[in-house]
Design a protein around this motif. Sequence first.
Motif, PDB file in Angstrom:
ATOM      1  N   LEU A 239       0.839  -1.204   0.000  1.00  0.00           N
ATOM      2  CA  LEU A 239       0.000   0.000   0.000  1.00  0.00           C
ATOM      3  C   LEU A 239       0.870   1.249   0.000  1.00  0.00           C
ATOM      4  CD1 LEU A 239      -2.870   1.247   0.284  1.00  0.00           C
ATOM      5  CD2 LEU A 239      -2.508   1.176   2.765  1.00  0.00           C
ATOM      6  N   SER A 240       0.562   2.202  -0.899  1.00  0.00           N
ATOM      7  CA  SER A 240       1.318   3.457  -0.976  1.00  0.00           C
ATOM      8  C   SER A 240       0.362   4.616  -1.219  1.00  0.00           C
ATOM      9  CB  SER A 240       2.346   3.404  -2.120  1.00  0.00           C
ATOM     10  OG  SER A 240       3.290   2.379  -1.923  1.00  0.00           O
ATOM     11  N   PHE A 241       0.528   5.686  -0.464  1.00  0.00           N
ATOM     12  CA  PHE A 241      -0.159   6.956  -0.717  1.00  0.00           C
ATOM     13  C   PHE A 241       0.468   8.017   0.171  1.00  0.00           C
ATOM     14  CE2 PHE A 241      -2.721   5.095   2.721  1.00  0.00           C
ATOM     15  CZ  PHE A 241      -2.853   6.159   3.607  1.00  0.00           C
ATOM     16  N   SER A 242       0.200   9.282  -0.157  1.00  0.00           N
ATOM     17  CA  SER A 242       0.699  10.396   0.643  1.00  0.00           C
ATOM     18  C   SER A 242      -0.416  11.423   0.807  1.00  0.00           C
ATOM     19  CB  SER A 242       1.917  11.050  -0.017  1.00  0.00           C
ATOM     20  OG  SER A 242       1.559  11.595  -1.274  1.00  0.00           O
ATOM     21  N   ILE A 243      -0.312  12.225   1.887  1.00  0.00           N
ATOM     22  CA  ILE A 243      -1.318  13.244   2.200  1.00  0.00           C
ATOM     23  C   ILE A 243      -0.586  14.526   2.548  1.00  0.00           C
ATOM     24  CG2 ILE A 243      -3.357  13.780   3.581  1.00  0.00           C
ATOM     25  CD1 ILE A 243      -3.402  10.868   4.463  1.00  0.00           C
ATOM     26  N   LYS A 244      -1.067  15.638   2.016  1.00  0.00           N
ATOM     27  CA  LYS A 244      -0.482  16.935   2.318  1.00  0.00           C
ATOM     28  C   LYS A 244      -1.202  17.574   3.496  1.00  0.00           C
ATOM     29  CE  LYS A 244       0.692  17.710  -2.549  1.00  0.00           C
ATOM     30  NZ  LYS A 244       0.470  18.586  -3.744  1.00  0.00           N
ATOM     31  N   GLN A 245      -0.569  18.588   4.064  1.00  0.00           N
ATOM     32  CA  GLN A 245      -1.154  19.295   5.200  1.00  0.00           C
ATOM     33  C   GLN A 245      -2.524  19.863   4.825  1.00  0.00           C
ATOM     34  OE1 GLN A 245       0.707  22.913   6.377  1.00  0.00           O
ATOM     35  NE2 GLN A 245      -0.201  22.919   8.415  1.00  0.00           N
ATOM     36  N   GLY A 246      -3.480  19.624   5.708  1.00  0.00           N
ATOM     37  CA  GLY A 246      -4.819  20.159   5.522  1.00  0.00           C
ATOM     38  C   GLY A 246      -5.664  19.385   4.537  1.00  0.00           C
ATOM     39  N   GLU A 247      -5.101  18.401   3.864  1.00  0.00           N
ATOM     40  CA  GLU A 247      -5.870  17.626   2.892  1.00  0.00           C
ATOM     41  C   GLU A 247      -6.788  16.655   3.623  1.00  0.00           C
ATOM     42  OE1 GLU A 247      -5.083  15.083  -1.226  1.00  0.00           O
ATOM     43  OE2 GLU A 247      -3.488  15.273   0.272  1.00  0.00           O
ATOM     44  N   GLN A 248      -7.953  16.461   3.063  1.00  0.00           N
ATOM     45  CA  GLN A 248      -8.926  15.533   3.612  1.00  0.00           C
ATOM     46  C   GLN A 248      -9.156  14.416   2.609  1.00  0.00           C
ATOM     47  OE1 GLN A 248     -12.474  17.614   4.817  1.00  0.00           O
ATOM     48  NE2 GLN A 248     -11.380  18.963   6.230  1.00  0.00           N
ATOM     49  N   ILE A 249      -8.792  13.203   3.029  1.00  0.00           N
ATOM     50  CA  ILE A 249      -8.968  12.068   2.125  1.00  0.00           C
ATOM     51  C   ILE A 249      -9.886  11.042   2.785  1.00  0.00           C
ATOM     52  CG2 ILE A 249      -6.621  12.426   1.257  1.00  0.00           C
ATOM     53  CD1 ILE A 249      -5.993   9.635   2.566  1.00  0.00           C
ATOM     54  N   ALA A 250     -10.508  10.245   1.964  1.00  0.00           N
ATOM     55  CA  ALA A 250     -11.352   9.150   2.436  1.00  0.00           C
ATOM     56  C   ALA A 250     -10.801   7.845   1.899  1.00  0.00           C
ATOM     57  CB  ALA A 250     -12.791   9.344   1.971  1.00  0.00           C
TER      58      ALA A 250
ATOM     59  N   PRO B 234      -3.010  17.886  14.916  1.00  0.00           N
ATOM     60  CA  PRO B 234      -2.942  18.198  13.482  1.00  0.00           C
ATOM     61  C   PRO B 234      -3.419  17.073  12.572  1.00  0.00           C
ATOM     62  CG  PRO B 234      -0.760  17.747  14.353  1.00  0.00           C
ATOM     63  CD  PRO B 234      -1.677  17.785  15.526  1.00  0.00           C
ATOM     64  N   LEU B 235      -3.422  15.823  13.065  1.00  0.00           N
ATOM     65  CA  LEU B 235      -3.874  14.704  12.249  1.00  0.00           C
ATOM     66  C   LEU B 235      -5.145  14.129  12.857  1.00  0.00           C
ATOM     67  CD1 LEU B 235      -3.557  12.628   9.977  1.00  0.00           C
ATOM     68  CD2 LEU B 235      -2.030  11.314  11.478  1.00  0.00           C
ATOM     69  N   LEU B 236      -6.188  14.056  12.041  1.00  0.00           N
ATOM     70  CA  LEU B 236      -7.487  13.580  12.498  1.00  0.00           C
ATOM     71  C   LEU B 236      -7.814  12.270  11.783  1.00  0.00           C
ATOM     72  CD1 LEU B 236     -10.201  13.916  13.983  1.00  0.00           C
ATOM     73  CD2 LEU B 236     -10.977  15.336  12.053  1.00  0.00           C
ATOM     74  N   LEU B 237      -8.085  11.217  12.562  1.00  0.00           N
ATOM     75  CA  LEU B 237      -8.442   9.913  12.023  1.00  0.00           C
ATOM     76  C   LEU B 237      -9.883   9.601  12.400  1.00  0.00           C
ATOM     77  CD1 LEU B 237      -5.195   7.933  13.010  1.00  0.00           C
ATOM     78  CD2 LEU B 237      -5.672   9.171  10.874  1.00  0.00           C
ATOM     79  N   LEU B 238     -10.700   9.352  11.390  1.00  0.00           N
ATOM     80  CA  LEU B 238     -12.120   9.072  11.600  1.00  0.00           C
ATOM     81  C   LEU B 238     -12.437   7.691  11.022  1.00  0.00           C
ATOM     82  CD1 LEU B 238     -13.520  12.542  10.404  1.00  0.00           C
ATOM     83  CD2 LEU B 238     -12.994  11.837  12.745  1.00  0.00           C
TER      84      LEU B 238
ATOM     85  N   LYS C 100     -11.828  21.096  10.190  1.00  0.00           N
ATOM     86  CA  LYS C 100     -11.358  22.338   9.608  1.00  0.00           C
ATOM     87  C   LYS C 100      -9.911  22.619  10.029  1.00  0.00           C
ATOM     88  CE  LYS C 100     -12.685  27.174   8.983  1.00  0.00           C
ATOM     89  NZ  LYS C 100     -13.661  28.233   9.350  1.00  0.00           N
ATOM     90  N   GLY C 101      -9.036  22.701   9.035  1.00  0.00           N
ATOM     91  CA  GLY C 101      -7.636  22.984   9.298  1.00  0.00           C
ATOM     92  C   GLY C 101      -6.805  21.768   9.639  1.00  0.00           C
ATOM     93  N   CYS C 102      -7.426  20.586   9.761  1.00  0.00           N
ATOM     94  CA  CYS C 102      -6.695  19.354  10.107  1.00  0.00           C
ATOM     95  C   CYS C 102      -6.398  18.540   8.859  1.00  0.00           C
ATOM     96  CB  CYS C 102      -7.522  18.490  11.062  1.00  0.00           C
ATOM     97  SG  CYS C 102      -7.757  19.179  12.696  1.00  0.00           S
ATOM     98  N   THR C 103      -5.318  17.789   8.901  1.00  0.00           N
ATOM     99  CA  THR C 103      -5.097  16.733   7.919  1.00  0.00           C
ATOM    100  C   THR C 103      -5.961  15.565   8.343  1.00  0.00           C
ATOM    101  OG1 THR C 103      -2.824  17.482   7.596  1.00  0.00           O
ATOM    102  CG2 THR C 103      -3.376  15.254   6.854  1.00  0.00           C
ATOM    103  N   THR C 104      -6.860  15.138   7.461  1.00  0.00           N
ATOM    104  CA  THR C 104      -7.914  14.208   7.883  1.00  0.00           C
ATOM    105  C   THR C 104      -7.935  12.957   7.004  1.00  0.00           C
ATOM    106  OG1 THR C 104      -9.270  16.077   8.588  1.00  0.00           O
ATOM    107  CG2 THR C 104     -10.386  13.967   8.330  1.00  0.00           C
ATOM    108  N   ILE C 105      -8.025  11.818   7.677  1.00  0.00           N
ATOM    109  CA  ILE C 105      -8.262  10.547   6.991  1.00  0.00           C
ATOM    110  C   ILE C 105      -9.555   9.981   7.550  1.00  0.00           C
ATOM    111  CG2 ILE C 105      -7.419   8.212   6.550  1.00  0.00           C
ATOM    112  CD1 ILE C 105      -4.594   9.218   6.992  1.00  0.00           C
ATOM    113  N   VAL C 106     -10.518   9.737   6.696  1.00  0.00           N
ATOM    114  CA  VAL C 106     -11.793   9.211   7.139  1.00  0.00           C
ATOM    115  C   VAL C 106     -12.062   7.876   6.455  1.00  0.00           C
ATOM    116  CG1 VAL C 106     -12.997  10.613   5.391  1.00  0.00           C
ATOM    117  CG2 VAL C 106     -14.278   9.627   7.306  1.00  0.00           C
ATOM    118  N   ILE C 107     -12.403   6.893   7.261  1.00  0.00           N
ATOM    119  CA  ILE C 107     -12.880   5.618   6.725  1.00  0.00           C
ATOM    120  C   ILE C 107     -14.377   5.790   6.526  1.00  0.00           C
ATOM    121  CG2 ILE C 107     -13.087   3.137   7.101  1.00  0.00           C
ATOM    122  CD1 ILE C 107     -10.215   4.173   6.867  1.00  0.00           C
TER     123      ILE C 107
END
Length: 578
Positions: free
Chosen positions: A364-375, A495-499, A523-530
């Motif tokens: 598994l490979s991926f990257s996330i930038k500051q403030g980006e919200q990915i699912a 700074p990192l939010l995991l949902l 808002k303002g957090c780097t976020t990873i949401v499942i």
Amino acid sequence: MNGGIMPLYEATPSTLQVVQRYLSVNAKHTPILVATIVFSLLTSSVLSVITQCLRAIIDDYGITGTVFNTQTALLLISLTVFIPSQYLQQFLGIKCSEMCDRTMRENTFAVVSRMNKQTLDTQRTGDILSRANSDLSQINGALHNYFSVRLPQQVIGLVALIVSLFISWQLTVFSLAIVPFIAVLQVKISAPLTGFVLQWQRAAGESLSIANNLMGGYEVAKAYNLGQLLRQRYDAAVDQAASSGMNANRATIWLSPLGQVMFFFPQIIICGFGVYLANAHQITSGGVMSVIILSVFIGNPIGDFSAVLTDFKTARGCASRVFELWDMPAEQTGGTVMKPKEDAILLENVSFSYPGKPAVLNGLSFSIKQGEQIAIVGGSGSGKSTVIKLLMALYRKDEGKISIFGHAIEAWSTEALRDHISYVGQDTYLFTGSIWDNVAVGNRNASNENIQAALDAALLNDIDVRREIGERGFHLSGGQRQRVAIARAIMKDAPLLLLDEPTSALDTQNEALVSEALRRLAKGCTTIVIAHRLSALRNIDRILCLEDGRIVESGTHEQLMTLQGAYYRLYQTQEAGI
């Protein structure tokens, strides 16, 4: 430090190993134990003087016709020393045992709190609770009695034996002649006791696990009419515990009368044989009386021999389970307390598998930038929640590289890493207390104004936040519990939010409230949401679609729908209600 330095026990530890580890864990209380033994020696020394004085007084009375002499004065002085000395010996012994009991419990809780999550997932909660409570109590009870009562008695008994041999070795040896034979018989009778106790505690742990299943999944048990099945399993475990307990008690019952024989038989011999020796002028009347008095102190540890055997056999049986708990792998420690030096979260060719199972993540490979919200989306078993657990260092990857804020995850101090992460999961855990208390744990240094602001941001201003919410937030609805968890995460301000599927178990109305609270939190957090509901991902910056532990698609909702690939099929399936 897992409660000592000894390795994981594959078999029942010996009595010596149990005592060694007990003393190792409680090494800081050694001065109290030493003081107990010192006062035991002082007590026994004073006792020796007392018996010698009594012998002289009795013997001199037949010559002088009076008991008032130098020996009487020495006897009274000795008694004034004997009483406080014995008090201090007993007080210090009890204090040492209580302190050791506290240390053992603190050590056990610390071990459980540091336990490797991957190991914890393989254990039954009820069995762990049984080891940390019932088994530990058995060990503490057995060794508490020994070090606080029986060890000092043995010290006093040994000194009393030496003095008795000095007065009349013939009378002393003859009175104790039967003791070794009864002791051997007691050892043989007690031999299977450790095995019975171990079976008993295992069965007790099984029954506690079943009871925990019933209470933890009460609604499911009722819905599927599992009451009878769980009762049958519980009854079987209780029957096994009762059977093992009866076997253990049967051996203990046999030991009790043998211990009484060992206590009284020497005194009977002293009375009879002592008269014979006195008539033969081989001992004085005062000497016989002194040996009788000393025999009481010699007889205490001898009579308690069966109880000591029972205690140590019990401790051995329980110790194998407690020591196994202590030796379960802890979370990896080490690393450095660091601060973020880069904004990106990076995973490169990460692979992971649970013990004995196929790989969940495959390169598994991926990257996330500051403030980006990915699912992260995907079917069941695709590895979504595993990614969250790896980022929180609950599990450790098998291969690849994970970098958080510019540092390899292995380089981070685990606690420092988690200081930079906020987490909201599907199964929200709330602690007993009030909503205010649960939110405050997000930042123990926060002011009342900050806590209130977090409550407002999580849309909790319509609830009495000071009232008790019950165990696990029982008195709150699912949506309210989720909003409390969000307020707690807001307080942490990481700074990192995991949902991890935070809205999957909610109805439409509660989902709308929770989603709004989550929007404010992210808002303002780097976020990873499942994500559970894919329709809620329209405003997410990027969606990663997983299949078999790999990313097969990446893009916005509109981009992935246009591809009509894996994400499109997931979305269509969900929209169709299949």
